[in-house]
Design a protein around this motif. Sequence first.
Motif, PDB file in Angstrom:
ATOM      1  N   ALA A 190      63.303  -5.395  39.618  1.00 46.81           N
ATOM      2  CA  ALA A 190      62.636  -5.870  40.834  1.00 46.81           C
ATOM      3  C   ALA A 190      61.146  -5.528  40.763  1.00 46.81           C
ATOM      4  O   ALA A 190      60.294  -6.338  41.164  1.00 46.81           O
ATOM      5  CB  ALA A 190      63.270  -5.246  42.077  1.00 46.81           C
ATOM      6  N   GLY A 191      60.813  -4.338  40.258  1.00 51.47           N
ATOM      7  CA  GLY A 191      59.418  -3.944  40.109  1.00 51.47           C
ATOM      8  C   GLY A 191      58.695  -4.848  39.124  1.00 51.47           C
ATOM      9  O   GLY A 191      57.537  -5.225  39.335  1.00 51.47           O
ATOM     10  N   GLY A 192      59.358  -5.208  38.029  1.00 52.14           N
ATOM     11  CA  GLY A 192      58.772  -6.119  37.047  1.00 52.14           C
ATOM     12  C   GLY A 192      58.559  -7.498  37.629  1.00 52.14           C
ATOM     13  O   GLY A 192      57.553  -8.162  37.351  1.00 52.14           O
ATOM     14  N   PHE A 193      59.509  -7.941  38.457  1.00 49.52           N
ATOM     15  CA  PHE A 193      59.390  -9.248  39.102  1.00 49.52           C
ATOM     16  C   PHE A 193      58.190  -9.277  40.052  1.00 49.52           C
ATOM     17  O   PHE A 193      57.428 -10.241  40.080  1.00 49.52           O
ATOM     18  CB  PHE A 193      60.690  -9.570  39.851  1.00 49.52           C
ATOM     19  CG  PHE A 193      60.660 -10.884  40.566  1.00 49.52           C
ATOM     20  CD1 PHE A 193      60.729 -12.073  39.849  1.00 49.52           C
ATOM     21  CD2 PHE A 193      60.546 -10.953  41.941  1.00 49.52           C
ATOM     22  CE1 PHE A 193      60.690 -13.293  40.495  1.00 49.52           C
ATOM     23  CE2 PHE A 193      60.505 -12.162  42.589  1.00 49.52           C
ATOM     24  CZ  PHE A 193      60.576 -13.340  41.868  1.00 49.52           C
ATOM     25  N   ILE A 194      57.998  -8.201  40.795  1.00 48.71           N
ATOM     26  CA  ILE A 194      56.881  -8.130  41.735  1.00 48.71           C
ATOM     27  C   ILE A 194      55.551  -8.117  40.983  1.00 48.71           C
ATOM     28  O   ILE A 194      54.591  -8.792  41.377  1.00 48.71           O
ATOM     29  CB  ILE A 194      57.022  -6.898  42.657  1.00 48.71           C
ATOM     30  CG1 ILE A 194      58.220  -7.117  43.589  1.00 48.71           C
ATOM     31  CG2 ILE A 194      55.752  -6.637  43.455  1.00 48.71           C
ATOM     32  CD1 ILE A 194      58.601  -5.906  44.397  1.00 48.71           C
ATOM     33  N   LYS A 195      55.475  -7.370  39.868  1.00 46.11           N
ATOM     34  CA  LYS A 195      54.250  -7.343  39.059  1.00 46.11           C
ATOM     35  C   LYS A 195      53.931  -8.727  38.504  1.00 46.11           C
ATOM     36  O   LYS A 195      52.776  -9.135  38.454  1.00 46.11           O
ATOM     37  CB  LYS A 195      54.381  -6.350  37.901  1.00 46.11           C
ATOM     38  CG  LYS A 195      54.220  -4.926  38.307  1.00 46.11           C
ATOM     39  CD  LYS A 195      54.259  -4.029  37.088  1.00 46.11           C
ATOM     40  CE  LYS A 195      54.142  -2.575  37.482  1.00 46.11           C
ATOM     41  NZ  LYS A 195      54.187  -1.695  36.318  1.00 46.11           N
ATOM     42  N   ALA A 196      54.956  -9.448  38.078  1.00 43.85           N
ATOM     43  CA  ALA A 196      54.748 -10.796  37.543  1.00 43.85           C
ATOM     44  C   ALA A 196      54.223 -11.740  38.622  1.00 43.85           C
ATOM     45  O   ALA A 196      53.331 -12.553  38.374  1.00 43.85           O
ATOM     46  CB  ALA A 196      56.045 -11.329  36.946  1.00 43.85           C
ATOM     47  N   ILE A 197      54.756 -11.657  39.824  1.00 44.06           N
ATOM     48  CA  ILE A 197      54.306 -12.498  40.937  1.00 44.06           C
ATOM     49  C   ILE A 197      52.859 -12.150  41.294  1.00 44.06           C
ATOM     50  O   ILE A 197      52.035 -13.046  41.509  1.00 44.06           O
ATOM     51  CB  ILE A 197      55.229 -12.323  42.178  1.00 44.06           C
ATOM     52  CG1 ILE A 197      56.631 -12.846  41.868  1.00 44.06           C
ATOM     53  CG2 ILE A 197      54.640 -13.009  43.406  1.00 44.06           C
ATOM     54  CD1 ILE A 197      56.710 -14.326  41.597  1.00 44.06           C
ATOM     55  N   GLU A 198      52.506 -10.850  41.318  1.00 47.43           N
ATOM     56  CA  GLU A 198      51.134 -10.435  41.618  1.00 47.43           C
ATOM     57  C   GLU A 198      50.169 -10.974  40.565  1.00 47.43           C
ATOM     58  O   GLU A 198      49.103 -11.498  40.893  1.00 47.43           O
ATOM     59  CB  GLU A 198      51.031  -8.907  41.660  1.00 47.43           C
ATOM     60  CG  GLU A 198      51.630  -8.276  42.889  1.00 47.43           C
ATOM     61  CD  GLU A 198      51.588  -6.756  42.819  1.00 47.43           C
ATOM     62  OE1 GLU A 198      51.118  -6.189  41.798  1.00 47.43           O
ATOM     63  OE2 GLU A 198      52.023  -6.116  43.788  1.00 47.43           O
ATOM     64  N   SER A 199      50.540 -10.841  39.312  1.00 46.88           N
ATOM     65  CA  SER A 199      49.681 -11.304  38.219  1.00 46.88           C
ATOM     66  C   SER A 199      49.479 -12.819  38.288  1.00 46.88           C
ATOM     67  O   SER A 199      48.363 -13.309  38.133  1.00 46.88           O
ATOM     68  CB  SER A 199      50.290 -10.917  36.880  1.00 46.88           C
ATOM     69  OG  SER A 199      49.538 -11.442  35.826  1.00 46.88           O
ATOM     70  N   GLY A 200      50.527 -13.545  38.527  1.00 45.29           N
ATOM     71  CA  GLY A 200      50.430 -15.003  38.613  1.00 45.29           C
ATOM     72  C   GLY A 200      49.642 -15.465  39.821  1.00 45.29           C
ATOM     73  O   GLY A 200      48.863 -16.421  39.741  1.00 45.29           O
ATOM     74  N   SER A 201      49.799 -14.794  40.938  1.00 47.93           N
ATOM     75  CA  SER A 201      49.095 -15.213  42.152  1.00 47.93           C
ATOM     76  C   SER A 201      47.590 -14.943  42.052  1.00 47.93           C
ATOM     77  O   SER A 201      46.791 -15.654  42.656  1.00 47.93           O
ATOM     78  CB  SER A 201      49.685 -14.540  43.386  1.00 47.93           C
ATOM     79  OG  SER A 201      49.547 -13.137  43.285  1.00 47.93           O
ATOM     80  N   LYS A 202      47.169 -13.923  41.279  1.00 44.02           N
ATOM     81  CA  LYS A 202      45.738 -13.669  41.088  1.00 44.02           C
ATOM     82  C   LYS A 202      45.061 -14.860  40.425  1.00 44.02           C
ATOM     83  O   LYS A 202      43.927 -15.188  40.734  1.00 44.02           O
ATOM     84  CB  LYS A 202      45.537 -12.434  40.205  1.00 44.02           C
ATOM     85  CG  LYS A 202      45.603 -11.131  40.963  1.00 44.02           C
ATOM     86  CD  LYS A 202      45.069 -10.013  40.110  1.00 44.02           C
ATOM     87  CE  LYS A 202      46.205  -9.397  39.331  1.00 44.02           C
ATOM     88  NZ  LYS A 202      45.813  -8.246  38.531  1.00 44.02           N
ATOM     89  N   HIS A 203      45.762 -15.515  39.534  1.00 43.83           N
ATOM     90  CA  HIS A 203      45.168 -16.617  38.783  1.00 43.83           C
ATOM     91  C   HIS A 203      45.121 -17.929  39.564  1.00 43.83           C
ATOM     92  O   HIS A 203      44.516 -18.890  39.115  1.00 43.83           O
ATOM     93  CB  HIS A 203      45.910 -16.810  37.460  1.00 43.83           C
ATOM     94  CG  HIS A 203      45.727 -15.656  36.530  1.00 43.83           C
ATOM     95  ND1 HIS A 203      44.553 -15.424  35.859  1.00 43.83           N
ATOM     96  CD2 HIS A 203      46.551 -14.639  36.188  1.00 43.83           C
ATOM     97  CE1 HIS A 203      44.657 -14.334  35.139  1.00 43.83           C
ATOM     98  NE2 HIS A 203      45.864 -13.830  35.325  1.00 43.83           N
TER      99      HIS A 203
END
Length: 165
Positions: free
Chosen positions: A4-17
């Motif tokens: 779940a933590g990895g999923f949240i990090k991926a969403i944060e990284s993608g949304s920055k772009h």
Amino acid sequence: MTSAGGFIKAIESGSKHLVIKRFTFRYPEQKLKFVGDGYQFDPKRGVGIAGYRGRHILMHDKCTGCQLCAIACEGIAEAIGMVKVDESWKQNKKGIMPQIDYGKCVFCGLCVDACPFYALFMTNDYELSAFTKEHLIYTPAQLAIKPKYQGDVEIVIDDRGATHG
């Protein structure tokens, strides 16, 4: 918990772009705007002068056939070969000049650094596509031709090398 933590990090990284402006060009509709000179080397100061590393230009009247460019390229890409030229130049008693295979060239600029006579330098011309491998081999005659630029960029050649005006 870790997935779940990895999923949240991926969403944060993608949304920055999503809000950051695109860095890449939509080639060929968009092209680089040239600012400054191509890559050159100043042996007096012993430093490279920053610039884009594109197609080379060979000054026939300055080339002595010393082969230092080919020697510098030997351990890297082996893209430079010395070939016999028909024309005779006063300073080039051997009658040989470099020929560059852009299918092998890694655009490192060591050949420009090695040339003590300012006979070889790199331009901002980066469009070198070809349909066959043979068309990627530039003879000394082809290397002597100035690249054609669109817009306000013009190559000015002086004693120190080339600059864009």
